[in-house]
Design a protein around this motif. Structure first.
Motif, short mmCIF file in Angstrom:
data_model
loop_
_atom_site.label_atom_id
_atom_site.label_comp_id
_atom_site.label_asym_id
_atom_site.label_seq_id
_atom_site.Cartn_x
_atom_site.Cartn_y
_atom_site.Cartn_z
N ALA A 190 9.07 1.48 -8.35
CA ALA A 190 8.52 0.21 -7.86
C ALA A 190 8.61 0.12 -6.35
CB ALA A 190 9.26 -0.96 -8.50
N ARG A 191 7.53 -0.34 -5.74
CA ARG A 191 7.50 -0.60 -4.29
C ARG A 191 7.34 -2.10 -4.13
NH1 ARG A 191 4.36 2.67 0.43
NH2 ARG A 191 6.09 4.05 -0.07
N MET A 192 8.38 -2.75 -3.61
CA MET A 192 8.38 -4.21 -3.55
C MET A 192 8.69 -4.71 -2.15
SD MET A 192 10.06 -5.34 -7.12
CE MET A 192 8.98 -5.42 -8.52
N PRO A 248 0.82 -1.22 0.00
CA PRO A 248 0.00 0.00 0.00
C PRO A 248 0.85 1.27 0.00
CG PRO A 248 -0.61 -1.47 1.82
CD PRO A 248 0.64 -2.01 1.23
N SER A 249 0.26 2.36 -0.42
CA SER A 249 0.93 3.67 -0.38
C SER A 249 -0.10 4.77 -0.55
CB SER A 249 1.95 3.78 -1.52
OG SER A 249 2.45 5.10 -1.61
N THR A 250 0.08 5.86 0.14
CA THR A 250 -0.70 7.07 -0.11
C THR A 250 0.22 8.14 -0.67
OG1 THR A 250 -2.23 6.53 1.68
CG2 THR A 250 -2.19 8.83 0.95
N ARG A 251 1.19 8.57 0.14
CA ARG A 251 2.07 9.67 -0.24
C ARG A 251 2.91 9.39 -1.48
NH1 ARG A 251 0.84 10.03 4.86
NH2 ARG A 251 0.95 7.78 4.62
N THR A 252 3.63 8.27 -1.47
CA THR A 252 4.60 8.03 -2.54
C THR A 252 3.88 7.87 -3.88
OG1 THR A 252 5.93 6.92 -0.87
CG2 THR A 252 6.63 6.64 -3.15
N ARG A 253 2.78 7.15 -3.84
CA ARG A 253 2.02 6.96 -5.08
C ARG A 253 1.51 8.30 -5.62
NH1 ARG A 253 -3.72 3.88 -6.34
NH2 ARG A 253 -3.93 4.88 -8.36
N PRO A 280 8.16 9.71 8.56
CA PRO A 280 7.83 9.61 7.13
C PRO A 280 6.33 9.51 6.88
CG PRO A 280 8.61 7.49 7.91
CD PRO A 280 8.79 8.47 9.05
N LEU A 281 5.57 9.12 7.92
CA LEU A 281 4.12 8.87 7.82
C LEU A 281 3.87 7.63 6.94
CD1 LEU A 281 2.83 12.55 7.36
CD2 LEU A 281 3.13 11.27 9.52
N PRO A 282 2.85 6.84 7.15
CA PRO A 282 1.78 7.08 8.10
C PRO A 282 2.22 6.90 9.55
CG PRO A 282 1.53 4.90 7.14
CD PRO A 282 2.67 5.55 6.42
N1 CP Z 1 6.16 7.89 3.56
C1 CP Z 1 5.62 7.05 2.67
O1 CP Z 1 6.30 6.37 1.90
O2 CP Z 1 4.25 7.00 2.69
P1 CP Z 1 3.33 6.06 1.81
O3 CP Z 1 3.49 4.65 2.31
O4 CP Z 1 1.93 6.58 2.02
O5 CP Z 1 3.76 6.15 0.38
#
Ligand code: CP
Ligand code: NVA
Length: 300
Positions: A97-99, A46-51, A256-258
């Motif tokens: 890519a987020r793996m 999952p991702s909010t910010r990076t995506r 870095p959040l969340p």
């Molecule tokens: N900080 C960070 O990478 O947040 P996300 O997981 O929401 O992308």
């Protein structure tokens, strides 16, 4: 050129990326991507910010992005990572890519003929480290000599990238966490070749004289099976008002959040006057623009 690890950028290269970010933020940048440039975001987690920030970054640079949830791609049916990389290289210009496994990202990058950016793996979060250190440099007007404490789970991705990038730029690191979850030995050794990394298991010692108190979740993505055990093991390392008394009176708080309020950080500290977490999150967009531009120029 790929950006899989903070190790892929020398000190000068990191500073070049920060200069591009400055130019973009001052509106002085004349750079844009070749028309129709496309970034594929291939995400297993999952991702909010990076995506969102990568998608917006591409738009601001005149390109576009395609989000691919790995679970709905043929990777989920066993198509090799390397074949996926070869295919995407035929269609798009960049991949972020987020793996789960860093080795999968390396395999992907080795088969790719276009620049690949690490958007987080179990080992590193290098775009986050770039945004974080740019944020430190703006907030403290310098990076050299700034002492940064990373508190809690010092054995994970965000810490690895931040530690190695920070000492390369002349900052000092204090890693503060339980002995049972030690820092990654390879990252520690490499970081110590560049500068000071001290290790503590008490907040009182670890936060002494620090300018930045940085924390992250106690349960990173992929560690969910051990959630309860980890919350107990790290409980003493919560960043709260009492812990901040040990740090420099002007120390700032980063994450870095969340954030998981009440676990690694209290709500009052996260929302308090010392917190620069929202600035940090905002800078992800800027640094991602700068990183894409830098890789684009280097790959021409
Ligand atoms: N900080 C960070 O990478 O947040 P996300 O997981 O929401 O992308
Ligand atoms: N260490 C965290 C960072 C989230 C942005 C994780 O890997 O889940």
């Amino acid at each position: 050129m790929h950006f899989l690890s903070v190790n892929d950028f020398s000190r000068d290269q990191m500073n070049e990326v920060f200069d591009i970010a400055d130019e973009i933020s001052l509106g002085k940048s004349t750079v844009s991507l070749k028309e129709g440039s496309t970034l594929a975001l291939l995400f297993e987690k999952p991702s909010t910010r990076t995506r969102v920030s990568f998608e917006v970054a591409m738009g601001r640079l005149g390109g576009r992005s395609i989000y691919i949830d790995a679970k709905t791609s043929q990777m989920s049916r066993g198509e090799p990572v390397s074949d996926t990389a070869r295919m995407l290289s035929l269609y798009v210009d960049f991949v972020a890519a987020r793996m789960y496994h860093h080795e999968d990202l390396v395999e992907f990058a080795n088969a790719s003929t276009i620049p690949v950016v690490n958007a987080l793996t179990d080992l590193e979060h290098p775009t986050q480290a770039m945004a974080d250190l740019y944020t430190v440099s703006n907030a403290k007007r310098r990076i050299k000599g700034v002492r940064i404490a990373f508190v809690g789970d010092i054995a994970q991705n965000t810490c690895n990238s931040l530690m190695l990038a920070a000492v390369k730029l002349g900052a000092e690191m204090a890693l503060v966490g339980p002995k049972d979850y030690p820092a990654n030995p390879e990252y520690l050794t490499r970081s110590r070749e560049y500068g000071v990394v001290d290790i503590y298991d008490t907040m009182e010692d670890g936060l002494a004289n620090v300018d930045i108190v940085y924390t992250d979740t106690f349960v990173s993505m992929g560690n969910e099976d051990e959630a309860e055990k980890r919350r107990k093991a790290f409980a003493k390392y919560q960043v709260n008002a009492n812990a901040l008394k040990y740090a420099d009176k002007d120390a700032l708080v980063m994450h870095p959040l969340p954030a998981f309020r009440g676990q690694e950080i209290t709500a009052d500290v996260l929302e308090g006057s010392r917190s620069i977490v929202w600035e940090q999150a905002k800078n992800k967009l800027l640094l991602e623009q700068a990183i894409i531009m830098y890789l684009s120029e280097k790959s021409m």
